[in-house]
Design an enzyme around this catalytic site. Sequence first.
Site, PDB file in Angstrom:
ATOM      1  CG  ASP A   1      -1.755   1.096   1.229  1.00 23.03           C
ATOM      2  OD1 ASP A   1      -1.681   1.958   0.643  1.00 23.03           O
ATOM      3  OD2 ASP A   1      -2.936   1.181   2.234  1.00 23.03           O
TER       4      ASP A   1
ATOM      5  CG  ASP B   1      -2.630   3.330  -2.686  1.00 22.20           C
ATOM      6  OD1 ASP B   1      -3.609   3.007  -2.579  1.00 22.20           O
ATOM      7  OD2 ASP B   1      -2.024   4.045  -1.617  1.00 22.20           O
ATOM      8  CD  GLU B   2      -5.058  -0.912   0.008  1.00 25.99           C
ATOM      9  OE1 GLU B   2      -5.704  -1.894   0.299  1.00 25.99           O
ATOM     10  OE2 GLU B   2      -6.064   0.101  -0.363  1.00 25.99           O
TER      11      GLU B   2
HETATM   12  P1  TTP Z   1      -5.256   5.028   0.503  1.00 27.01           P
HETATM   13  O1  TTP Z   1      -4.225   4.210   0.427  1.00 27.01           O
HETATM   14  O2  TTP Z   1      -6.545   4.843   1.554  1.00 27.01           O
HETATM   15  O3  TTP Z   1      -4.669   6.488   1.417  1.00 27.01           O
HETATM   16  P2  TTP Z   1      -3.035   7.105   1.198  1.00 27.01           P
HETATM   17  O4  TTP Z   1      -2.369   6.127   0.038  1.00 27.01           O
HETATM   18  O5  TTP Z   1      -3.200   8.474   0.784  1.00 27.01           O
HETATM   19  O6  TTP Z   1      -2.378   7.146   2.372  1.00 27.01           O
HETATM   20  P3  TTP Z   1      -1.822   5.820   3.292  1.00 27.01           P
HETATM   21  O7  TTP Z   1      -0.458   6.186   3.646  1.00 27.01           O
HETATM   22  O8  TTP Z   1      -2.745   5.883   4.592  1.00 27.01           O
HETATM   23  O9  TTP Z   1      -2.079   4.758   2.597  1.00 27.01           O
HETATM   24  O10 TTP Z   1      -5.962   5.671  -0.779  1.00 27.01           O
HETATM   25  C1  TTP Z   1      -5.000   5.787  -2.010  1.00 27.01           C
HETATM   26  C2  TTP Z   1      -5.295   6.997  -2.479  1.00 27.01           C
HETATM   27  O11 TTP Z   1      -6.676   7.175  -2.968  1.00 27.01           O
HETATM   28  C3  TTP Z   1      -5.336   8.404  -1.850  1.00 27.01           C
HETATM   29  O12 TTP Z   1      -3.656   8.904  -1.964  1.00 27.01           O
HETATM   30  C4  TTP Z   1      -5.947   9.251  -2.346  1.00 27.01           C
HETATM   31  C5  TTP Z   1      -7.323   8.396  -3.127  1.00 27.01           C
HETATM   32  N1  TTP Z   1      -8.116   8.307  -2.181  1.00 27.01           N
HETATM   33  C6  TTP Z   1      -9.379   9.291  -2.458  1.00 27.01           C
HETATM   34  O13 TTP Z   1      -9.333   9.932  -3.424  1.00 27.01           O
HETATM   35  N2  TTP Z   1     -10.523   9.548  -1.546  1.00 27.01           N
HETATM   36  C7  TTP Z   1     -10.430   8.645  -0.109  1.00 27.01           C
HETATM   37  O14 TTP Z   1     -11.597   8.702   0.618  1.00 27.01           O
HETATM   38  C8  TTP Z   1      -9.632   7.688  -0.117  1.00 27.01           C
HETATM   39  C9  TTP Z   1      -9.551   6.727   1.278  1.00 27.01           C
HETATM   40  C10 TTP Z   1      -8.449   7.639  -0.816  1.00 27.01           C
HETATM   41 MG    MG Z   2      -1.899   4.152   0.499  1.00 26.41          MG
END
Ligand code: TTP
Ligand code: MG
Length: 367
Positions: free
Chosen positions: A12, A106-107
Amino acid sequence: MEPNYRKIIHVDMDAFFASVEQRDHPALRGKPIAVGHAGSRGVVATASYEARKFGVHSAMPSSQAREKCPELIFVHSNMQHYREVSEQIRAIFERYTDLIEPISIDEAFLDVTDNKVGAHFGVDIAKAIKRDIKAELELTASAGVSYNKFLAKIASDYRKPDGLCVVHPDRALAFIDRLPIEAFWGVGPATAKKMHAMGIHTAPQLRSQSLAFLTEHFGKAGLIYYNFSRGIDNRPVTPFRERKSVGCEETFRHDIRGADIDKALVEVANELSARLARKAFLGKRLTLKVRFPDFTTLTRSVSQNRYLNHPTVILPLARELLAGVVLPAAGIRLLGLSVSKTELEIKEEALTRQLRLFEMDESTEEI
Ligand code: TTP
Ligand code: MG
């Protein structure tokens, strides 16, 4: 890990959109930034770790984010660009395994039990992936390594950002027993509240419930929670392969000519239409394929601004395409039709899938 256990990695990216923006715009590095619209009705897509310290997080209204962090810098999102970076990350995964299940932009889960580099330990591949991502893309990822998806997922969350956490089979229960049930995959705020009301706050408390009790209160998810609390999750890593087209073709026993060609075209169009329906496939591009007796093969395509599914739509278009081909006097030996997605459709669908995933994150508790 013992040989009969799978080796699963969950990767992730850290503050994904925000990290890409900080990488691309050095002036934003080290600063609290939010990706999203600053306007009164805007929401934060994600926040840099600097902004998270102020309590800014995904899905927070931008006005509230600004209150929490007055010096917050808003950056417009560029989904197209993030999608490209996502593809670069996937290309790195593919060096190690083809068993990749993306779950959002991103996962992804990777099954590296059998891997392309002959590594014995999943953790070595997780390290290599993190190293490649950092060296080549200047981004950081967090990774979790375990023997199933559920534990790998929790593990990747455990030491964010730039984290790496391994959960060995003999440590699994000790690991989950330390966590609140909210950390369990599929236990969202609503389910957590319900569990709290039943006095279930931790994995050991969850484990002490009978399967009958859990299915009575949580339906199908009851069995999932029952297994999770025991460190069990047998779901495979399922690579998502997007179907690009659905086609149908016929090779004739004897080369055919004249009216027989049109008759065959009608049959192929009907069969194609039936296949499209069976596979629930939607596409706006039709391709005709014709092979001559000397094996020369031609294709002709046309895109429309509507879905091509019914024979009454497909057949006239197919006839037009065929009319554009100069047929040899000897006739033809193969005739085929296929419907595919246009580039624009592929992009739009990827975006819709993405949005649906976010909605799921927020509003559903199903797994
Ligand atoms: P996430 O992996 O949930 O968040 P992140 O990568 O920004 O942070 P973390 O380090 O906690 O993993 O989501 C990936 C991307 O998806 C995030 O960068 C932006 C997008 N996203 C949105 O647009 N809206 C949302 O509600 C969420 C949760 C994510
Ligand atoms: Mg993330």
